[in-house]
Design an enzyme around this catalytic site. Structure first.
Site, short mmCIF file in Angstrom:
data_model
loop_
_atom_site.label_atom_id
_atom_site.label_comp_id
_atom_site.label_asym_id
_atom_site.label_seq_id
_atom_site.Cartn_x
_atom_site.Cartn_y
_atom_site.Cartn_z
N ASP A 316 1.45 -3.31 3.98
CA ASP A 316 0.65 -3.40 5.20
C ASP A 316 1.29 -4.36 6.20
O ASP A 316 1.98 -5.32 5.82
CB ASP A 316 -0.76 -3.86 4.84
CG ASP A 316 -1.67 -3.96 6.03
OD1 ASP A 316 -1.92 -2.92 6.66
OD2 ASP A 316 -2.13 -5.08 6.34
N GLU A 345 4.39 -0.38 6.66
CA GLU A 345 3.71 0.04 7.89
C GLU A 345 4.42 -0.61 9.08
O GLU A 345 4.46 -1.83 9.21
CB GLU A 345 2.25 -0.39 7.88
CG GLU A 345 1.52 -0.02 9.16
CD GLU A 345 0.26 -0.83 9.39
OE1 GLU A 345 -0.62 -0.34 10.13
OE2 GLU A 345 0.15 -1.94 8.86
#
Length: 600
Positions: A316, A345
């Site tokens: 993330d 990400e």
């Protein structure tokens, strides 16, 4: 006489470790009241206490252990002694490794990843809906922000549905305990590193899910958050040392500008705010320059691989991390698990900005992060433009062509994860104006282009809405709760349009699953002309031709220009309709349609 009072040591993390790891070193975090004056000793063959670190906070000790190759699995005592007091003994376990845990490890181009927000997918065990000792106990399915009760058992209950669809890997939004007072459902502010949220079913439910997936040949991707912990994490509420997190005189939010990593003219001040600023008030920004923080985070990730056999990681908020630490993290993970795969990400704009974060140092980054692949936002923006834009010199399907033409910036672009929507973005069906033809074109591209495709839960049944607020794209999957008015996990519960969409995804996904040419075949693309984009996937055994007509009118395509891709083939089969084309010299392509043809 030594009295065993292990309860005085509140925590030792990692919870246990393993004999026979490639890296012989492990650092234990020990937490308990007033441990600073304790003398620590270990007497167990093959386990050596190298050093005891005593940080500023007297409630913590960090123990550097070295575990010899010859060390045997077993339980050994860690003694904490102080003159004039009884010893505290904590029994720590060294487990045997299970080589079978990793038989599916590594998510790759043969996979179709299905992204699930567990709280919003299905409630398989209503007994864990409310856990009284946690901060957020409210359950309200009518709210965008409260918990709805979905859990891991609910996912297990619907693995047949996912397998039928053609899914081979599950990516779950974070499932670690998130004991924050509000909006804890999304999981991105974890307050534990070694515990699955009991409202999802706890560690045993996670093990049950992974085992159930592995028994079907399916994989599980764990969502990791290096950048921040929830503010209720015990190490944030009681800091081991002042620089455990990034502290500011006043609350300072990140500037969300990834450009400072690559901008040769960027100010140091801007870079500090980007990397060290907090993502949100409930998300404490971790100090990755602190070696104890690095060890604590990295070891927890190794623990989940070894303990549960997870097959891949999604990282993330990758651009907000310290990139030197991420390079170190990637090295430690891959040295221990050479087949482990992970993707980050990178919600950025521009192929260079995205490629900057990937492994290889190919574009003068100055750092090799070791990041194998990224969430391909550039492909996302391009397919949106291809389906919704007007064709021109740089617009429409040309944007898609141009984006892929920049793949030279990646060490291996096939490791990028391509997608149409996710938990932070407007639903794809809404993005294309609820146009069924555009929807199908997007799905066709997703399942035939290079990379690893990812589908967001409910996309296959035309779930819709815009991410404003984001809770609107995190609605419950209809039928996942007892008493739901309709059950869209079943054909009888879906409308005709929803069944057509489901069947379309299912047909292409399973075709892709069974045909290696769409996993590892080379990609050949042609410059779009008049709103028509043509590309091929091919290997020695097979060739697939994809024709994307972005026009609102049908076209008849003269294929002489594509002889390089056709390679002498004269016929084809439409993969979706099973229609046989005996002569592909000229192909009629309906309006706003993408044809997927297996050449014969």
């Amino acid at each position: 006489m030594v009295q065993l009072v292990a309860a005085q040591v509140e925590r030792v993390e990692p919870l246990h470790w393993w004999a026979g790891m490639s890296n012989p070193d492990v650092q234990l975090l020990v937490y308990g009241e007033q441990l600073a004056d304790k003398v620590v000793s270990i007497d167990y063959p093959g386990v050596q206490l190298i050093k005891t670190h005593r940080p500023e906070n007297p409630n913590y000790l960090f123990l550097d252990l070295r575990i010899a190759t010859a060390a045997k699995p077993g339980v050994f005592p860690i003694r904490f002694t102080e003159t004039g007091t009884e010893a505290i003994v904590y029994h720590y376990e060294l487990k045997a490794r299970d080589p079978e845990l990793h038989r599916l490890q590594g998510v790759n181009t043969s996979d179709l990843i299905y992204l699930i927000m567990p709280d919003r997918f299905a409630n398989g065990d209503d007994g864990n809906d409310i856990v009284p000792n946690l901060h957020e106990t409210a359950l309200n399915r009518d709210s965008l922000y409260y918990r709805h009760g979905g859990d891991l058992q609910g996912i297990i209950d619907h693995l047949d549905y996912l397998e039928e669809l053609g899914v081979t890997a599950l990516w779950l939004n974070p499932v670690l305990t998130n004991d924050q007072p509000t909006t804890s459902y999304h999981g991105y502010a974890n307050t534990e590193n070694y515990e699955i949220d009991p409202r999802f079913g706890g560690n045993e439910a996670y093990r049950k899910l992974i085992d159930a997936c592995h028994n079907r040949g399916m994989k599980v991707v764990k969502d990791l958050v290096h950048n921040h912990f929830g503010t209720n994490h015990y190490t944030v509420r009681d800091l081991p040392m002042p620089d455990w997190v990034h502290e500011w005189p006043a609350y300072t939010k990140t500037n969300y500008r990834e450009q400072v990593h690559m901008d040769p003219y960027a100010s140091k001040a801007d870079r500090v705010v980007m990397v060290d600023g907090w993502f949100d008030k409930q998300m404490a920004d971790m100090n990755h320059q602190n070696p104890f923080v690095r060890n604590y985070i990295t070891q927890s990730h190794i623990w989940w691989i070894e303990e549960m056999g997870v097959d891949g990681f999604r990282l993330d908020t990758y651009a907000y991390n310290d990139l030197d630490y991420m390079a170190e993290w990637a090295t430690k993970i891959t040295e221990e698990y050479p087949r482990m795969t992970f993707f980050g990400e990178t919600w950025v704009h521009g192929v260079p900005n995205q490629a900057f974060f990937t492994t290889g140092n190919r574009i003068n980054q100055g750092v090799d992060t070791g990041l194998q692949g990224v969430t391909d936002f550039q492909g996302l923006w391009a397919i949106y433009e291809a389906l919704n834009g007007k064709f021109g010199w740089m617009d429409g399907v040309v944007r898609l062509y141009n984006t892929l033409a920049n793949d030279f910036m990646y060490e291996d672009p096939s490791r990028n994860v391509v997608f149409l929507d996710n938990h932070d973005l407007s639903r794809f069906y809404s993005v294309v104006g609820e146009d069924d033809l555009k929807f199908r074109s997007g799905i066709a591209w997703l399942l035939t282009t290079r990379g690893i495709p990812q589908l967001y839960y409910g996309t296959e049944i035309l779930m819709k809405n815009y991410a404003n607020p984001d809770g609107l794209v995190r609605e419950d999957f209809p039928g996942g709760w007892k008493g739901d008015r309709v059950d869209k996990f079943t054909a009888s519960g879906r409308s005709a349009a929803e069944n057509e969409a489901f069947d379309y995804v299912k047909k292409l996904a399973n075709y892709r699953k069974q045909h290696a040419v769409l996993h590892t075949g080379k990609l050949l693309q042609f410059i779009p002309e008049n709103g028509v984009y043509v590309y091929f996937r091919y290997d020695e055994q097979a060739t697939v031709m994809v024709i994307m007509n972005s026009n609102a009118e049908a076209v008849t395509l003269d294929t002489e220009r594509f002889a390089e891709g056709l390679r002498g083939r004269r016929g084809a089969v439409n993969v979706v309709t099973d229609e046989v084309l005996t002569d592909i010299g000229r192909i009629a392509v309906p309006a706003t349609t993408t044809m997927v043809l297996e050449l014969r």
